[in-house]
Design a protein around this motif. Sequence first.
Motif, PDB file in Angstrom:
ATOM      1  N   THR A   1       1.535  -0.984  -0.005  1.00  0.00           N
ATOM      2  CA  THR A   1       0.501   0.213  -0.342  1.00  0.00           C
ATOM      3  C   THR A   1       1.104   1.239   0.460  1.00  0.00           C
ATOM      4  O   THR A   1       0.267   2.777  -0.008  1.00  0.00           O
ATOM      5  CB  THR A   1      -0.701   0.205   0.936  1.00  0.00           C
ATOM      6  OG1 THR A   1       0.031  -0.330   2.125  1.00  0.00           O
ATOM      7  CG2 THR A   1      -2.086  -0.803   1.389  1.00  0.00           C
ATOM      8  N   VAL A   2       1.965   1.023   0.720  1.00  0.00           N
ATOM      9  CA  VAL A   2       2.884   2.112   0.516  1.00  0.00           C
ATOM     10  C   VAL A   2       3.752   2.310  -0.616  1.00  0.00           C
ATOM     11  O   VAL A   2       4.622   1.062  -0.900  1.00  0.00           O
ATOM     12  CB  VAL A   2       3.293   2.836   1.737  1.00  0.00           C
ATOM     13  CG1 VAL A   2       4.216   3.983   1.195  1.00  0.00           C
ATOM     14  CG2 VAL A   2       2.581   2.487   2.628  1.00  0.00           C
ATOM     15  N   PRO A   3       4.148   3.374  -1.346  1.00  0.00           N
ATOM     16  CA  PRO A   3       3.573   4.816  -1.849  1.00  0.00           C
ATOM     17  C   PRO A   3       2.072   4.699  -2.726  1.00  0.00           C
ATOM     18  O   PRO A   3       1.759   5.887  -2.938  1.00  0.00           O
ATOM     19  CB  PRO A   3       4.657   5.253  -1.794  1.00  0.00           C
ATOM     20  CG  PRO A   3       5.079   4.625  -3.136  1.00  0.00           C
ATOM     21  CD  PRO A   3       5.833   2.936  -2.265  1.00  0.00           C
ATOM     22  N   ARG A   4       1.883   3.056  -3.204  1.00  0.00           N
ATOM     23  CA  ARG A   4       0.667   3.007  -4.235  1.00  0.00           C
ATOM     24  C   ARG A   4      -0.647   4.096  -3.533  1.00  0.00           C
ATOM     25  O   ARG A   4      -0.825   5.115  -4.041  1.00  0.00           O
ATOM     26  CB  ARG A   4       0.661   1.976  -4.824  1.00  0.00           C
ATOM     27  CG  ARG A   4       2.380   1.330  -6.087  1.00  0.00           C
ATOM     28  CD  ARG A   4       1.418  -0.236  -6.277  1.00  0.00           C
ATOM     29  NE  ARG A   4       0.274  -0.415  -7.120  1.00  0.00           N
ATOM     30  CZ  ARG A   4       0.426  -0.751  -7.862  1.00  0.00           C
ATOM     31  NH1 ARG A   4       0.828  -1.826  -7.167  1.00  0.00           N
ATOM     32  NH2 ARG A   4      -0.821  -0.934  -8.685  1.00  0.00           N
ATOM     33  N   PHE A   5      -0.751   3.633  -2.956  1.00  0.00           N
ATOM     34  CA  PHE A   5      -2.280   4.243  -2.251  1.00  0.00           C
ATOM     35  C   PHE A   5      -2.256   5.258  -0.941  1.00  0.00           C
ATOM     36  O   PHE A   5      -3.473   5.992  -1.170  1.00  0.00           O
ATOM     37  CB  PHE A   5      -2.996   3.044  -1.729  1.00  0.00           C
ATOM     38  CG  PHE A   5      -4.399   2.835  -0.405  1.00  0.00           C
ATOM     39  CD1 PHE A   5      -5.534   3.817  -1.699  1.00  0.00           C
ATOM     40  CD2 PHE A   5      -4.518   3.109   0.436  1.00  0.00           C
ATOM     41  CE1 PHE A   5      -6.623   3.617  -1.355  1.00  0.00           C
ATOM     42  CE2 PHE A   5      -5.558   3.270   0.996  1.00  0.00           C
ATOM     43  CZ  PHE A   5      -6.793   3.493   0.215  1.00  0.00           C
ATOM     44  N   ALA A   6      -0.427   5.065  -0.110  1.00  0.00           N
ATOM     45  CA  ALA A   6      -0.604   6.010   0.750  1.00  0.00           C
ATOM     46  C   ALA A   6       0.340   6.409   1.132  1.00  0.00           C
ATOM     47  O   ALA A   6       1.524   5.733   0.569  1.00  0.00           O
ATOM     48  CB  ALA A   6      -0.976   4.987   2.212  1.00  0.00           C
ATOM     49  N   ASP A   7       0.883   7.137   2.039  1.00  0.00           N
ATOM     50  CA  ASP A   7       2.313   7.485   1.459  1.00  0.00           C
ATOM     51  C   ASP A   7       3.058   6.871   3.411  1.00  0.00           C
ATOM     52  O   ASP A   7       3.717   7.714   3.286  1.00  0.00           O
ATOM     53  CB  ASP A   7       2.266   9.262   2.196  1.00  0.00           C
ATOM     54  CG  ASP A   7       2.167  10.370   0.660  1.00  0.00           C
ATOM     55  OD1 ASP A   7       2.600   9.463  -0.293  1.00  0.00           O
ATOM     56  OD2 ASP A   7       1.209  10.983   0.877  1.00  0.00           O
ATOM     57  N   ALA A   8       1.863   6.498   3.948  1.00  0.00           N
ATOM     58  CA  ALA A   8       2.310   6.196   5.243  1.00  0.00           C
ATOM     59  C   ALA A   8       1.656   4.633   5.485  1.00  0.00           C
ATOM     60  O   ALA A   8       0.064   5.767   5.342  1.00  0.00           O
ATOM     61  CB  ALA A   8       2.652   6.881   6.201  1.00  0.00           C
TER      62      ALA A   8
ATOM     63  N   ALA B   1       3.986  -3.394  12.132  1.00  0.00           N
ATOM     64  CA  ALA B   1       4.823  -2.737  10.724  1.00  0.00           C
ATOM     65  C   ALA B   1       4.986  -1.190  10.108  1.00  0.00           C
ATOM     66  O   ALA B   1       3.273  -1.179  10.787  1.00  0.00           O
ATOM     67  CB  ALA B   1       4.688  -3.927   9.399  1.00  0.00           C
ATOM     68  N   VAL B   2       5.745  -0.674   9.775  1.00  0.00           N
ATOM     69  CA  VAL B   2       5.340   0.518   9.389  1.00  0.00           C
ATOM     70  C   VAL B   2       5.590   0.927   8.673  1.00  0.00           C
ATOM     71  O   VAL B   2       6.957   0.700   8.102  1.00  0.00           O
ATOM     72  CB  VAL B   2       5.278   1.238  11.027  1.00  0.00           C
ATOM     73  CG1 VAL B   2       7.105   1.655  11.006  1.00  0.00           C
ATOM     74  CG2 VAL B   2       4.825   3.144  10.171  1.00  0.00           C
ATOM     75  N   ALA B   3       5.878   1.637   7.797  1.00  0.00           N
ATOM     76  CA  ALA B   3       6.070   2.125   6.417  1.00  0.00           C
ATOM     77  C   ALA B   3       6.029   3.613   6.330  1.00  0.00           C
ATOM     78  O   ALA B   3       4.795   3.898   6.077  1.00  0.00           O
ATOM     79  CB  ALA B   3       6.250   1.339   4.783  1.00  0.00           C
ATOM     80  N   PHE B   4       7.416   4.635   5.635  1.00  0.00           N
ATOM     81  CA  PHE B   4       6.658   6.194   5.294  1.00  0.00           C
ATOM     82  C   PHE B   4       6.945   6.084   3.966  1.00  0.00           C
ATOM     83  O   PHE B   4       8.063   5.526   3.510  1.00  0.00           O
ATOM     84  CB  PHE B   4       7.602   6.637   6.650  1.00  0.00           C
ATOM     85  CG  PHE B   4       7.204   6.900   7.597  1.00  0.00           C
ATOM     86  CD1 PHE B   4       6.257   7.194   8.160  1.00  0.00           C
ATOM     87  CD2 PHE B   4       7.916   5.729   9.052  1.00  0.00           C
ATOM     88  CE1 PHE B   4       5.349   6.443   9.851  1.00  0.00           C
ATOM     89  CE2 PHE B   4       7.688   5.896  10.013  1.00  0.00           C
ATOM     90  CZ  PHE B   4       6.656   6.112  11.150  1.00  0.00           C
ATOM     91  N   ALA B   5       6.741   7.385   3.067  1.00  0.00           N
ATOM     92  CA  ALA B   5       6.983   7.024   2.533  1.00  0.00           C
ATOM     93  C   ALA B   5       9.263   7.977   2.205  1.00  0.00           C
ATOM     94  O   ALA B   5       8.836   8.306   3.385  1.00  0.00           O
ATOM     95  CB  ALA B   5       6.518   9.214   1.305  1.00  0.00           C
ATOM     96  N   GLU B   6       9.364   8.060   0.872  1.00  0.00           N
ATOM     97  CA  GLU B   6      11.291   8.171   1.228  1.00  0.00           C
ATOM     98  C   GLU B   6      11.483   9.499   1.773  1.00  0.00           C
ATOM     99  O   GLU B   6      13.156   9.894   2.416  1.00  0.00           O
ATOM    100  CB  GLU B   6      11.651   8.018  -0.693  1.00  0.00           C
ATOM    101  CG  GLU B   6      11.372   6.177  -0.979  1.00  0.00           C
ATOM    102  CD  GLU B   6      12.032   6.226  -2.404  1.00  0.00           C
ATOM    103  OE1 GLU B   6      12.527   7.427  -2.586  1.00  0.00           O
ATOM    104  OE2 GLU B   6      11.951   5.351  -3.039  1.00  0.00           O
ATOM    105  N   ASP B   7      11.171  10.602   1.340  1.00  0.00           N
ATOM    106  CA  ASP B   7      10.864  11.911   2.117  1.00  0.00           C
ATOM    107  C   ASP B   7      10.839  12.477   3.600  1.00  0.00           C
ATOM    108  O   ASP B   7      10.898  13.223   3.839  1.00  0.00           O
ATOM    109  CB  ASP B   7      10.402  13.140   0.869  1.00  0.00           C
ATOM    110  CG  ASP B   7       8.419  12.712   1.294  1.00  0.00           C
ATOM    111  OD1 ASP B   7       8.236  12.288   1.468  1.00  0.00           O
ATOM    112  OD2 ASP B   7       7.945  13.783   0.479  1.00  0.00           O
ATOM    113  N   ASP B   8      10.535  11.162   4.506  1.00  0.00           N
ATOM    114  CA  ASP B   8       9.618  11.335   5.517  1.00  0.00           C
ATOM    115  C   ASP B   8      10.690  11.820   6.201  1.00  0.00           C
ATOM    116  O   ASP B   8      11.744  10.413   6.126  1.00  0.00           O
ATOM    117  CB  ASP B   8       8.686  11.017   6.143  1.00  0.00           C
ATOM    118  CG  ASP B   8       7.036  10.524   5.722  1.00  0.00           C
ATOM    119  OD1 ASP B   8       6.770  12.399   5.783  1.00  0.00           O
ATOM    120  OD2 ASP B   8       6.766  10.151   5.263  1.00  0.00           O
ATOM    121  N   PRO B   9      11.185  12.062   7.428  1.00  0.00           N
ATOM    122  CA  PRO B   9      12.860  12.209   8.141  1.00  0.00           C
ATOM    123  C   PRO B   9      12.704  10.620   8.562  1.00  0.00           C
ATOM    124  O   PRO B   9      11.849   9.704   8.905  1.00  0.00           O
ATOM    125  CB  PRO B   9      11.605  12.996   9.247  1.00  0.00           C
ATOM    126  CG  PRO B   9      10.941  14.075   8.768  1.00  0.00           C
ATOM    127  CD  PRO B   9       9.972  12.935   8.047  1.00  0.00           C
TER     128      PRO B   9
END
Length: 530
Positions: free
Chosen positions: A136-143, A173-181
């Motif tokens: 789901t990240v980043p296709r559907f959401a940024d996190a 589990a957690v995932a963030f967009a590449e440009d997040d800190p």
Amino acid sequence: MSDHPARPGPATVLLTPDGRITGWSEGAARLFGHDAGTAVGAALPALLGRPGAAEPLAAALKTAASGRSWAGVLPLAGAGVSVACDPMACEDGATAVALTVSPPWAGGLELLNEAGRRIGSTLDLHRTAREIVAVTVPRFADAGAIYVLERLLADDDLPAAEADGSAVVRRLAVAFAEDDPGEWSREFPVNEVIVYPPSTPYARCLTTGEMTEFGGDAVQETLARHTGRVLDGLLDHVSLLAVPLWARGRALGFAVFSRKRGRLPFAAADTALAAELAGRAATCVDNACLYRREHRTATALKAGLLPAGVAAPAGLEIAHRYLPARSGVGGDWYDVVPLPGDKVAVVIGDSVGHGVTAAAAMGQLRVAAHTLASCEFPPAEVLRRLDSIAQDLDAAQFATCLCMVCDPATLRCELACAGHPPPLLALPDGTARRFAFPHGLPLGVSDPAHPAAYEQAAAQIPPGATLAFYTDGLVESRMRNIDEGIARLASALVASQAGSLEDTADGVLALLSDQQGHDDIALLLVRPAG
């Protein structure tokens, strides 16, 4: 309350050629978030807050009003939806247009197909959660993050929910967009247990079973209350969804998805897609939770039933090892039973299958074998009675078994076998051979009308020799058949025979390390003392 939110279905809207709504289906209400009373009579772009859709919609309606169908993408939700506009003739002679949106929208079909391929590839709970956020990240959401109720991971069976309505969950589990800190992964660590008060959107989505939409300020407030820290970047996440994970009529936890500024916020079409994703994810999480509980139960049961220590009678040395499989708990078992006159009975067996059923069958057969051997029944009679017991087990489990009674004073043995691999004898001259090996059917295969007959054979353990009992996990694999495996075991036994019997056991397992992890392994060695 249903297991999942409603599945997305086709959305149909009836329009006049100038774009006024005259008909509004339930699918349209789910997709666009407005009921028929609000929609009918309104202009579709204005109703949806999509003024940019007015011009392309008008062109599509003009084509349909002329009598020709039109199909394409219109910016009515998200990044666009696939639409078909078909002309309709009304009873009064006027022309209407049927606008149909078929889900999934905006690449949702590809996303759902990928979710079907990638989520649930394993029964490991943490890996399943990672698979969900990876899809789901980043296709559907940024996190994205997956939270499971902590009480489902507890050791207690069916623990009670929190009385005050709060949600006690573990972040799996957690995932963030590449440009997040980068430090955000430290602020939202995996395996952290969090208590969300009833007023938070997270607890509300679990209590109501409905998706909850909120903004980054709610996340910021919750984090500040929980840790005393403020992360300004969280406010960039302006659109968040807390999606309940439900399976078999119960809440398992929730998924959180967020989108940042510069990306369209979640619309009704996105929530329908999120509901579909959550339904699939919940099934996989539920399977992983069930497997985890069964594996833990079987492991505890097995650990409680295998002998913690073995007392060798005077004149014999005995070493034993048990290695569980990496996944699943098998039915391997063994026992050493002291008998009057300083004799000893050795029993080893393997209940077919894995999990709680195999472990429970193993436990019943081991206890029965111990009792029968203690009553000084000869090995063949022990197996005959065990066969009757195996036929009466609720699980209808088959099992292999080998029973030996040995007199350490004379090293004379009596053996009987129920479908078990043959014991091996490693001699002091560096050779190995199969020990006396009477064939017999596995336990539980026969029926009361035709009971199995077990033969009993006599043999002698030569001074200085090592007698090995084992289960098939040590000799059988996908790479080789059981006869090749037995030959490898014989070579390993001879190569490891020097030194103490404990060293021999360790040496055998080290030489056959490629067998470990695929299935349970039991190894029991007997050697005359002195």
